[in-house]
Design a protein around this motif. Structure first.
Motif, PDB file in Angstrom:
ATOM      1  N   LEU A   1      41.256  22.090  46.900  1.00 40.32           N
ATOM      2  CA  LEU A   1      40.111  22.911  46.504  1.00 40.32           C
ATOM      3  C   LEU A   1      39.250  23.240  47.719  1.00 40.32           C
ATOM      4  O   LEU A   1      38.778  22.355  48.422  1.00 40.32           O
ATOM      5  CB  LEU A   1      39.266  22.170  45.458  1.00 40.32           C
ATOM      6  CG  LEU A   1      38.101  22.959  44.848  1.00 40.32           C
ATOM      7  CD1 LEU A   1      38.614  24.146  44.054  1.00 40.32           C
ATOM      8  CD2 LEU A   1      37.248  22.058  43.962  1.00 40.32           C
ATOM      9  N   GLY A   2      39.079  24.535  47.974  1.00 32.47           N
ATOM     10  CA  GLY A   2      38.268  24.979  49.093  1.00 32.47           C
ATOM     11  C   GLY A   2      38.974  24.939  50.430  1.00 32.47           C
ATOM     12  O   GLY A   2      38.342  25.140  51.475  1.00 32.47           O
ATOM     13  N   LYS A   3      40.285  24.682  50.417  1.00 34.31           N
ATOM     14  CA  LYS A   3      41.035  24.583  51.669  1.00 34.31           C
ATOM     15  C   LYS A   3      42.070  25.699  51.771  1.00 34.31           C
ATOM     16  O   LYS A   3      42.345  26.416  50.810  1.00 34.31           O
ATOM     17  CB  LYS A   3      41.724  23.218  51.756  1.00 34.31           C
ATOM     18  CG  LYS A   3      40.762  22.032  51.759  1.00 34.31           C
ATOM     19  CD  LYS A   3      41.513  20.716  51.843  1.00 34.31           C
ATOM     20  CE  LYS A   3      40.557  19.529  51.836  1.00 34.31           C
ATOM     21  NZ  LYS A   3      41.279  18.236  51.895  1.00 34.31           N
ATOM     22  N   SER A   4      42.686  25.800  52.960  1.00 37.05           N
ATOM     23  CA  SER A   4      43.671  26.848  53.193  1.00 37.05           C
ATOM     24  C   SER A   4      44.908  26.677  52.313  1.00 37.05           C
ATOM     25  O   SER A   4      45.578  27.661  51.990  1.00 37.05           O
ATOM     26  CB  SER A   4      44.085  26.855  54.674  1.00 37.05           C
ATOM     27  OG  SER A   4      44.619  25.591  55.054  1.00 37.05           O
ATOM     28  N   THR A   5      45.207  25.434  51.916  1.00 39.76           N
ATOM     29  CA  THR A   5      46.368  25.222  51.038  1.00 39.76           C
ATOM     30  C   THR A   5      46.169  25.910  49.697  1.00 39.76           C
ATOM     31  O   THR A   5      47.115  26.448  49.121  1.00 39.76           O
ATOM     32  CB  THR A   5      46.604  23.723  50.810  1.00 39.76           C
ATOM     33  OG1 THR A   5      45.382  23.104  50.379  1.00 39.76           O
ATOM     34  CG2 THR A   5      47.090  23.052  52.070  1.00 39.76           C
TER      35      THR A   5
ATOM     36  N   ILE B   1      47.134  30.851  46.010  1.00 37.94           N
ATOM     37  CA  ILE B   1      46.680  32.106  45.399  1.00 37.94           C
ATOM     38  C   ILE B   1      47.491  33.274  45.936  1.00 37.94           C
ATOM     39  O   ILE B   1      47.907  34.163  45.166  1.00 37.94           O
ATOM     40  CB  ILE B   1      45.175  32.319  45.666  1.00 37.94           C
ATOM     41  CG1 ILE B   1      44.348  31.188  45.038  1.00 37.94           C
ATOM     42  CG2 ILE B   1      44.714  33.679  45.116  1.00 37.94           C
ATOM     43  CD1 ILE B   1      42.887  31.187  45.450  1.00 37.94           C
ATOM     44  N   ARG B   2      47.744  33.291  47.213  1.00 31.14           N
ATOM     45  CA  ARG B   2      48.510  34.386  47.821  1.00 31.14           C
ATOM     46  C   ARG B   2      49.935  34.429  47.258  1.00 31.14           C
ATOM     47  O   ARG B   2      50.488  35.498  47.015  1.00 31.14           O
ATOM     48  CB  ARG B   2      48.534  34.242  49.339  1.00 31.14           C
ATOM     49  CG  ARG B   2      47.140  34.336  49.969  1.00 31.14           C
ATOM     50  CD  ARG B   2      47.188  34.121  51.472  1.00 31.14           C
ATOM     51  NE  ARG B   2      47.661  35.316  52.172  1.00 31.14           N
ATOM     52  CZ  ARG B   2      48.508  35.307  53.172  1.00 31.14           C
ATOM     53  NH1 ARG B   2      49.034  34.163  53.589  1.00 31.14           N
ATOM     54  NH2 ARG B   2      48.863  36.430  53.763  1.00 31.14           N
ATOM     55  N   GLU B   3      50.526  33.249  47.046  1.00 31.06           N
ATOM     56  CA  GLU B   3      51.857  33.207  46.437  1.00 31.06           C
ATOM     57  C   GLU B   3      51.822  33.712  45.000  1.00 31.06           C
ATOM     58  O   GLU B   3      52.731  34.423  44.556  1.00 31.06           O
ATOM     59  CB  GLU B   3      52.396  31.776  46.485  1.00 31.06           C
ATOM     60  CG  GLU B   3      52.748  31.304  47.892  1.00 31.06           C
ATOM     61  CD  GLU B   3      53.109  29.827  47.939  1.00 31.06           C
ATOM     62  OE1 GLU B   3      53.124  29.188  46.852  1.00 31.06           O
ATOM     63  OE2 GLU B   3      53.362  29.299  49.041  1.00 31.06           O
TER      64      GLU B   3
ATOM     65  N   MET C   1      41.266  35.143  53.139  1.00 34.35           N
ATOM     66  CA  MET C   1      39.804  35.086  53.061  1.00 34.35           C
ATOM     67  C   MET C   1      39.166  35.504  54.387  1.00 34.35           C
ATOM     68  O   MET C   1      38.008  35.937  54.404  1.00 34.35           O
ATOM     69  CB  MET C   1      39.360  33.676  52.680  1.00 34.35           C
ATOM     70  CG  MET C   1      39.692  33.290  51.242  1.00 34.35           C
ATOM     71  SD  MET C   1      39.052  34.476  50.024  1.00 34.35           S
ATOM     72  CE  MET C   1      37.281  34.285  50.222  1.00 34.35           C
ATOM     73  N   ALA C   2      39.901  35.389  55.477  1.00 34.85           N
ATOM     74  CA  ALA C   2      39.373  35.825  56.766  1.00 34.85           C
ATOM     75  C   ALA C   2      39.141  37.335  56.791  1.00 34.85           C
ATOM     76  O   ALA C   2      38.353  37.836  57.596  1.00 34.85           O
ATOM     77  CB  ALA C   2      40.332  35.419  57.884  1.00 34.85           C
TER      78      ALA C   2
ATOM     79  N   GLY D   1      34.393  24.686  40.136  1.00 40.30           N
ATOM     80  CA  GLY D   1      35.332  25.587  40.789  1.00 40.30           C
ATOM     81  C   GLY D   1      34.729  26.896  41.229  1.00 40.30           C
ATOM     82  O   GLY D   1      35.452  27.899  41.366  1.00 40.30           O
ATOM     83  N   GLU D   2      33.419  26.912  41.484  1.00 47.01           N
ATOM     84  CA  GLU D   2      32.767  28.169  41.866  1.00 47.01           C
ATOM     85  C   GLU D   2      33.401  28.773  43.113  1.00 47.01           C
ATOM     86  O   GLU D   2      33.707  29.967  43.162  1.00 47.01           O
ATOM     87  CB  GLU D   2      31.271  27.943  42.091  1.00 47.01           C
ATOM     88  CG  GLU D   2      30.524  29.213  42.465  1.00 47.01           C
ATOM     89  CD  GLU D   2      29.058  28.961  42.730  1.00 47.01           C
ATOM     90  OE1 GLU D   2      28.277  29.922  42.698  1.00 47.01           O
ATOM     91  OE2 GLU D   2      28.684  27.796  42.979  1.00 47.01           O
ATOM     92  N   GLY D   3      33.607  27.944  44.130  1.00 45.33           N
ATOM     93  CA  GLY D   3      34.215  28.443  45.364  1.00 45.33           C
ATOM     94  C   GLY D   3      35.629  28.940  45.146  1.00 45.33           C
ATOM     95  O   GLY D   3      36.032  29.967  45.699  1.00 45.33           O
ATOM     96  N   LEU D   4      36.386  28.215  44.323  1.00 47.18           N
ATOM     97  CA  LEU D   4      37.755  28.631  44.013  1.00 47.18           C
ATOM     98  C   LEU D   4      37.756  29.958  43.266  1.00 47.18           C
ATOM     99  O   LEU D   4      38.574  30.850  43.555  1.00 47.18           O
ATOM    100  CB  LEU D   4      38.449  27.554  43.169  1.00 47.18           C
ATOM    101  CG  LEU D   4      39.846  27.898  42.658  1.00 47.18           C
ATOM    102  CD1 LEU D   4      40.802  28.150  43.813  1.00 47.18           C
ATOM    103  CD2 LEU D   4      40.372  26.778  41.761  1.00 47.18           C
ATOM    104  N   ALA D   5      36.856  30.110  42.303  1.00 46.92           N
ATOM    105  CA  ALA D   5      36.787  31.348  41.522  1.00 46.92           C
ATOM    106  C   ALA D   5      36.484  32.547  42.413  1.00 46.92           C
ATOM    107  O   ALA D   5      37.081  33.624  42.269  1.00 46.92           O
ATOM    108  CB  ALA D   5      35.733  31.222  40.429  1.00 46.92           C
TER     109      ALA D   5
END
Length: 464
Positions: free
Chosen positions: A142-146, A151-153, A334-335, A413-417
């Protein structure tokens, strides 16, 4: 005969007077209590709002009575707080007072009297579960590049599914539920489900129906007249049946995790909960994460299509910016957000105008306080009534409207959303042009349940 008639009339009159006096005494407001529409005996203010658009009804009442006003559902007395200043005062400046949830007959039945999962629990139990959930989910991405890579997958799976319709009409609601829920599934269960998985699709339908029914008049009737509604047929019963089915789905996943659990190497939230928390509330906490992590984001994605199709010039401008920054040769990250200011602004505007949770979850006052100069009493034993089955029913509560503050109960999960919304919207618009057939019009009034969702709709997607 005349005496019999007199006795009957006298008894009827006595009963009516008794009910009126009892209702007045039981629901009498303390001094300096927030104003509100006059309530009818027993019914309260059921006739003072439109169940199809409750948030609009309450906004109109705020114009009449101010940003802090009272409202009665049967015997349940609520205080509505509206406007930026007053909502901030309640949820930020007085966060410690308004952090807990009041008793809810619906939640009590949902969670089988276990004290609630993550959403409806209070006190130390809520604090402990929230701390554990936050630290555990962070450890699994959660909140990490993994998580971003997950999400990209999933964007690729979603793009493939949309492309399989070959430009023909399709309903996006189910696809968005699939895609978004799979992100939560990977955190909670350590896996994703195929879009063709019948068992998973069925569970998502139960979830959507339960969310809708929880915000309808049937649910309000159940809260206000629990003793009666428990015994009556109606759609409110489906709401509880749906939650049982969802809980069974999660419980099966929990049991499967137990079969091949490695305490030294937890794979996800469920594994960690089994190892560290060791209580029966696991399925309910996992269910809350699953429900909250799917419905709101998937619904926002639906609204995004509606508004982008209704405003094709905005869709075109977003795509021009995406083409200039990302082109077509890679998925968004996200970059990229810093270099897509117009797109980012559109995503935020969709969240604002979509207004998917116009009424926030209820809170209760842990001690006497004031809001806007009005007295808000503490919810305690002597300010509750007890129904015929011994269940404590909330007498005073507080519910807020239109909130986006970092209070103590801010969404886990605000950041994830936010990450999901940005990446999914960019990934979809990068690949497709969305439109509806000539003569069709998308509605923006929405259907209000626990969340405000669009009316069912179909779209077409042309590969760019």
């Amino acid at each position: 005969m005349w005496l019999d008639s007199l006795d009957f009339n006298s008894i009827a009159l006595f009963l009516v007077l008794f009910i009126l006096i009892a209702d007045y005494v039981k629901n009498r407001n303390p001094p300096n209590y927030p104003p509100g529409p006059r309530a009818l005996p027993l019914l309260g203010n059921f006739l003072d709002f439109d169940p199809k658009f409750p948030h609009l009804s309450f906004s109109k009442l705020a114009e009449i009575y101010g940003n802090v006003f009272s409202f009665r559902f049967g015997s349940a007395q609520l205080v509505f707080v509206c406007g930026y200043k007053m909502v901030k005062e309640a949820l930020v400046n007085q966060a410690d007072i308004f952090v807990d949830r009041p008793f809810s007959p619906i939640a009590d039945r949902f969670y089988s009297s276990t004290g609630g999962g993550l959403f409806m629990s209070s006190g130390e139990k809520w604090k402990k579960q929230r701390r554990f959930a936050l630290s555990t989910l962070r450890s699994f991405g959660l909140g990490k590049s993994t998580m971003e890579q997950c999400i990209r997958e999933e964007i690729e799976y979603l793009q493939e599914e949309i492309q399989s319709h070959k430009g023909e009409q399709f309903r996006p609601a189910g696809l968005f539920n699939n895609a978004v829920s799979n992100i939560t599934c990977q955190l909670v269960m350590g896996k994703r489900f195929n879009y063709s998985d019948h068992r998973f699709q069925t569970m998502l339908r139960y979830m959507a129906e339960a969310f809708h029914l929880e915000g309808t008049m049937w649910a309000q009737l159940y809260v206000s007249f629990t003793w009666l509604m428990k015994r009556l047929p109606g759609p409110h019963n489906r709401m509880f049946e749906d939650v049982v089915k969802i809980h069974e789905f999660i419980s099966e996943e929990v049991e499967n995790h137990k079969k091949d659990l490695d305490p030294s190497n937890p794979r996800d939230y469920i594994d960690s909960f089994i190892i560290e928390m060791k209580n029966t509330n696991l399925a309910y906490c996992a269910m809350d994460l699953f429900l909250a992590g799917t419905e709101t984001t998937a619904t926002t994605l639906q609204w995004s299509l509606i508004y982008l199709i209704k405003h094709p010039e905005v869709q075109e401008k977003v795509q021009e910016e995406i083409d200039r920054v990302i082109e077509q040769n890679r998925l968004p990250t996200m970059a990229d957000r810093a270099n897509l200011p117009y797109t980012d602004a559109v995503v935020h505007e969709i969240q604002r105008i979509g207004n998917i949770v116009p009424l926030n979850g209820m809170r209760m006052a842990s001690k006497d306080t004031t809001l806007g100069g009005y007295f808000i009493p503490k919810v305690q034993n002597n300010s509750t009534v007890v129904d015929s089955e011994g269940v404590h029913v909330l007498a005073y509560g507080l519910i807020t409207m239109v909130v986006d503050f970092p209070g103590k109960r801010v969404c886990l999960g605000e950041g994830l959303a936010k990450m999901e919304l940005f990446l999914f919207i960019v990934g979809l618009l990068q690949k497709f042009l969305f439109y509806v057939l000539d003569g069709e019009e998308l509605r923006t009034d929405g259907v209000t349940g626990a969340t405000r969702v669009p009316h069912p709709f179909k779209v077409c997607a042309k590969v760019r």
